[in-house]
Every structure is written in C-alpha cells, then in structure tokens.
Write an enzyme that holds these catalytic residues in place. Sequence first.
Site, short mmCIF file in Angstrom:
data_model
loop_
_atom_site.label_atom_id
_atom_site.label_comp_id
_atom_site.label_asym_id
_atom_site.label_seq_id
_atom_site.Cartn_x
_atom_site.Cartn_y
_atom_site.Cartn_z
N LYS A 172 2.24 -12.09 1.86
CA LYS A 172 1.09 -11.65 1.05
C LYS A 172 1.41 -10.24 0.57
CE LYS A 172 -2.35 -9.57 0.60
NZ LYS A 172 -2.42 -8.54 -0.46
N CYS A 280 6.18 6.28 2.44
CA CYS A 280 5.71 6.57 3.79
C CYS A 280 6.63 7.54 4.50
CB CYS A 280 5.58 5.28 4.60
SG CYS A 280 7.18 4.54 4.87
P1 NAD Z 1 -3.04 -0.80 2.10
O1 NAD Z 1 -3.27 -0.64 3.56
O2 NAD Z 1 -4.16 -0.52 1.17
O3 NAD Z 1 -2.58 -2.30 1.77
C1 NAD Z 1 -1.52 -2.92 2.48
C2 NAD Z 1 -1.73 -4.43 2.44
O4 NAD Z 1 -2.96 -4.74 3.11
C3 NAD Z 1 -1.85 -5.00 1.03
O5 NAD Z 1 -1.21 -6.25 0.99
C4 NAD Z 1 -3.36 -5.15 0.85
O6 NAD Z 1 -3.71 -6.18 -0.04
C5 NAD Z 1 -3.84 -5.45 2.24
N1 NAD Z 1 -5.21 -4.96 2.49
C6 NAD Z 1 -5.83 -3.91 1.91
N2 NAD Z 1 -7.07 -3.77 2.40
C7 NAD Z 1 -7.25 -4.75 3.32
C8 NAD Z 1 -8.32 -5.13 4.17
N3 NAD Z 1 -9.46 -4.45 4.19
N4 NAD Z 1 -8.14 -6.16 4.99
C9 NAD Z 1 -6.99 -6.86 4.98
N5 NAD Z 1 -5.93 -6.55 4.20
C10 NAD Z 1 -6.05 -5.51 3.37
O7 NAD Z 1 -1.76 0.09 1.74
P2 NAD Z 1 -1.17 0.40 0.31
O8 NAD Z 1 -2.07 1.35 -0.40
O9 NAD Z 1 -0.76 -0.84 -0.39
O10 NAD Z 1 0.18 1.14 0.73
C11 NAD Z 1 0.26 2.51 1.01
C12 NAD Z 1 0.16 2.77 2.48
O11 NAD Z 1 1.20 2.07 3.17
C13 NAD Z 1 0.36 4.23 2.84
O12 NAD Z 1 -0.56 4.57 3.84
C14 NAD Z 1 1.78 4.28 3.38
O13 NAD Z 1 2.05 5.34 4.28
C15 NAD Z 1 1.87 2.98 4.06
N6 NAD Z 1 3.26 2.57 4.24
C16 NAD Z 1 3.77 2.64 5.49
C17 NAD Z 1 5.09 2.30 5.69
C18 NAD Z 1 5.68 2.37 7.06
O14 NAD Z 1 6.78 1.87 7.21
N7 NAD Z 1 5.03 2.93 8.04
C19 NAD Z 1 5.87 1.86 4.62
C20 NAD Z 1 5.30 1.78 3.36
C21 NAD Z 1 3.98 2.13 3.18
#
Ligand code: NAD
Length: 495
Positions: A172, A280
């Site tokens: 997803k 990240c």
């Molecule tokens: P996000 O948490 O908004 O979304 C991530 C995924 O979760 C997406 O597929 C989204 O559709 C889904 N999602 C969003 N809200 C949800 C909910 N309420 N319930 C269930 N699923 C939900 O993150 P983003 O904005 O897409 O990405 C940026 C974030 O990801 C930043 O915080 C970044 O630091 C983090 N990140 C972390 C790493 C790591 O390795 N630690 C790597 C890349 C990105």
Amino acid sequence: MDLIRHHVAGQSTGSPERTGPVYDPATGAVQAEVAFASTAETDAAIAAAAAALPAWRATSLIKRADVFFRLRHLLVERADDLAAIITAEHGKVLSDAKGEISRGIENVEFAAGLVHLLKGEHAEQVSRGVDVHSVKQPVGVVAAITPFNFPVMVPLWMTASAIACGNTVVLKPSEKDPSAALFLAKLYEEAGLPAGVLNVVHGDKVAVDALLDSPTVRAVSFVGSTPIARSIYERAAAAGKRVQALGGAKNHMVVMPDADLDAAADAAVSAAYGSAGERCMAVSVLVPVGDDVADALVEKVAERIAGLSIGPGTDAASEMGPLITREHRDKVAAYVTGAAAEGATVVVDGTTQRFEGDGFFIGVSLVDRVAPGMKVYDEEIFGPVLGVARVASYDEAVALVNASPFANGTAVFTRDGGTARQFEFDIEVGMVGINVPIPVPVGAFSFGGWKNSLFGDSHIYGPESVHFYTRSKVVTTRWPDPSESQISLGFPSNH
Ligand code: NAD
C-alpha cells in the site's frame, strides 16, 4: 482525468467510487486521480497474495533468485522512466530520483543472494544418533505500507527481502505518489515474478485498517510518520502480527571544533536541503560545539544556500524541487515564521522567496539558536529548514542528542578518532555517521532508528529483514539403529 488503479493478481482493478488527487507539485495542478481501495478490494488483494503463496514458497531458491537478477537489470535499464515517474508525482529533482533508485537496487542485489541468506544451521550428534537442524520458512502474506518521500526505495526495502524469503505481499504505497509502486510491480512481473506474489492497493486508512485487521496478513512493515507508526505497531501487534513500524526523525549533526568547517558546511547543506528536506535521514539540527564554531558555520551555511537553485525537478538546473503538497508547504513555512517568537534567530527566511506559478515551492531556511521546548526544534518539520542548536561542549552535544525522542540518524564531524569512537559509544541513535552526514547503511546492513523512530525490534532490509520475514523451524532427527530400539518413559535427555 487518468485513474490510477490497483494491481491485483497481475490485473488492473479498482473502481472510481472513492479517489484522491495526485498533484504535480511543480505546477500545483491535479494530474490524475488515484483509486482508494475499499475493505472488500483490499481483502481481494490479500486473497490474491494468499492464493499465490503455496506455489511461490515452493519455488526453488535458484528460480526465485533469478527474478532478482532480472529485476536488477530492468531497474537499471528503465531507471530514466522510473525517475521521471518519481519526479512527476513527488517533485524531487531527477538526479535525486535516480539516487533513490540506485539505493533501492542495493536491496534487490541483497535479495539475489537469497540462497545464502536462507541457509539454516545444523548440529550433528547432539545426542547419540541425533542431529538438529534449523530452517527459515516464510511467514506468509506480508503487508508493506510506505510513505511518499521514497516511492521506489522504501517499497524495495520491503518487497525485495519479503519476496526473496518466499512470502507474498500486498503493498500500500502513499496515495500522494502512487504510480512508481505500480511501475515496480510490473517490472517484478516482467522479471518473472508470478502474478499475485506482489499486489498493490492504493488508498488511505480504510485500506491500511483492512490489512491490519486481516487474519491472513501475518507481518506488517510500515514506514511513515511517528504517530501513524505507533498506531500501526499497536494495532498490528495486538492482532498477533509481526510488525516493524519505522517513524519520523530529527537528525542532529554535531560539529567539533577540530572539524574541517568547510567540509562540514558542505555536508550540512547537502544533507539538510537535499530533496527539500523530505528525507527521514535529512540533517535537521546542526550542533556546533562552541560559539566560534557556531558563528563560522552559520556564516558558511548561509553563504552556500544563497546560491541554491530551486525549481521544477525536471529542470536539470534545479538543485531542489517543490514540497509534496500545498498544505505541507504551508506547515513547513509556519515553523519558520513562528521561530522568532519562540526565541530562535531566523538567519535565512525561505518563506519570503517568491516563485512563479502555483507549484508547492518554498525557499530554504536557516534558524539559529533553536533549543528544546521550541516547536522548530522539537518537531519533525520535513522541509528545507536547518536549525542550529549551540552547545558548549562535547558532553552537552551528546546530552542534547540523547534527550531527543527521535533517534533515527546522527553524525559527528571531527578529525579526532578518539572523539569519533567515544561518540559512537555514547550516542543513543540507530544510525551514526562519522564525517558522513546521511549514514543510510548499504544494502548488506540493516536500516533503523531507535526510540520513536522505530517501533518493533527488527530493523528494515539487510540481514534483519531475513529474520523479520522468516520463521525459524528447528528439526530434531534420529535415524535409530533398529537393533537399539527400546521403550523408555523418562524425559529425553542428551547424555
Ligand atoms: P504518513 O505517516 O502520513 O503516511 C505513511 C503511510 O501511512 C502512507 O501509505 C499513508 O497512506 C498511510 N497513512 C496515513 N495516515 C494513516 C492513518 N491515519 N491510518 C493508517 N494509515 C495511514 O507519512 P508520509 O507523510 O507519507 O511520509 C513522511 C514521514 O515518513 C516522515 O515522518 C518521515 O520521517 C517518515 N519516514 C521515515 C523513514 C524511516 O525509515 N524511519 C523513511 C521514510 C520516511
């Protein structure tokens, strides 16, 4: 308008009942709609993965490895097409998109060594005539939920190891830039992966909840923001699933007085503003030790960022593209405009830079004298904003980094091996760079932070992913000499 649909059992599926916009961040225009999967549609993808599981886990390791060798070749061959898709929906510059593809290819190369990775252990004669061996078997159907910021690399972090280990997957991807995952799924199939082994469903919480609640899904890999990572971890773990949920970050780069300050300034600029800070592992806080170092670094960083070229990712002259959405751009801007009232000093204010058109562009910012208790310091901004937290000593630097609830990556810049070694020993962060600002481990190691940057005990990709995506089975074997057969009701002992 184009509708981006799911990819289930090798077929394009999905209705336009519920959709979301996919923007071109460089123009601000909606370029497509993406279908949002219902619970039933997500369940159908899970069923497709479950149906493909028996044949895939029975496929010989050599044939499985073959898929990864061919996939690697295809990824290299189509890198330009894939990079164009990333840039069109994410906005990052093309060279950066190619960089993420090349880092993702490392995971494919790792997976191609699966015959070696899946070897178990054997001990002969643990008791008289008794041998023991262990095998690694797939966990089953795996869910992979990924963020917007690396639409190719993070799906490859998960899918390569999961599939190599004999699992089948429902991916997803982020609804903000969904096309790269589809392209990837088709490349896997072109490389010989049977339909149904990798399925892609698009959507929001509805699809994610269906994955978390399905008893068929045995493991969940998630990468995204900390609040969602925490909730995914809790819900999946409560349902008895194996789960790794990687969250957000606030990465500190400590600069010692003996460091090469020009090299440190170059590194800070590259690591803070690359991909518009939407990484990240971006450096978001510079921690100079001593005011002399701080004053010099602030000046050097300010000088360097004055000349940065910001524009569409497709323009070869652009060093930095737009942010992912208008809302995100405005949220990033609010941290900078609010910083002065919190007591910080805004040295370069990127929010005042104006751009033509409606793209989600923002200029780069440098904010000096940030400190715990300020939102600009405490929260993950995920934009082109570099804070400077001044400290007086090495000990103060370590205490500051270790007090952060995030612990993804950190770096120290120094010429002193003893200081570097001590930093490595003292620091409570999952990934550490010594004069390396973005210490993302190469594919043969595993990636993961500590504290609120990762919920679960397995880091992602590399050796820990083999552990995560397999279950160990231990077999005790005896081929008794028929002449020694006897009845004994005692507990079997090994003596
Ligand atoms: P996000 O948490 O908004 O979304 C991530 C995924 O979760 C997406 O597929 C989204 O559709 C889904 N999602 C969003 N809200 C949800 C909910 N309420 N319930 C269930 N699923 C939900 O993150 P983003 O904005 O897409 O990405 C940026 C974030 O990801 C930043 O915080 C970044 O630091 C983090 N990140 C972390 C790493 C790591 O390795 N630690 C790597 C890349 C990105």
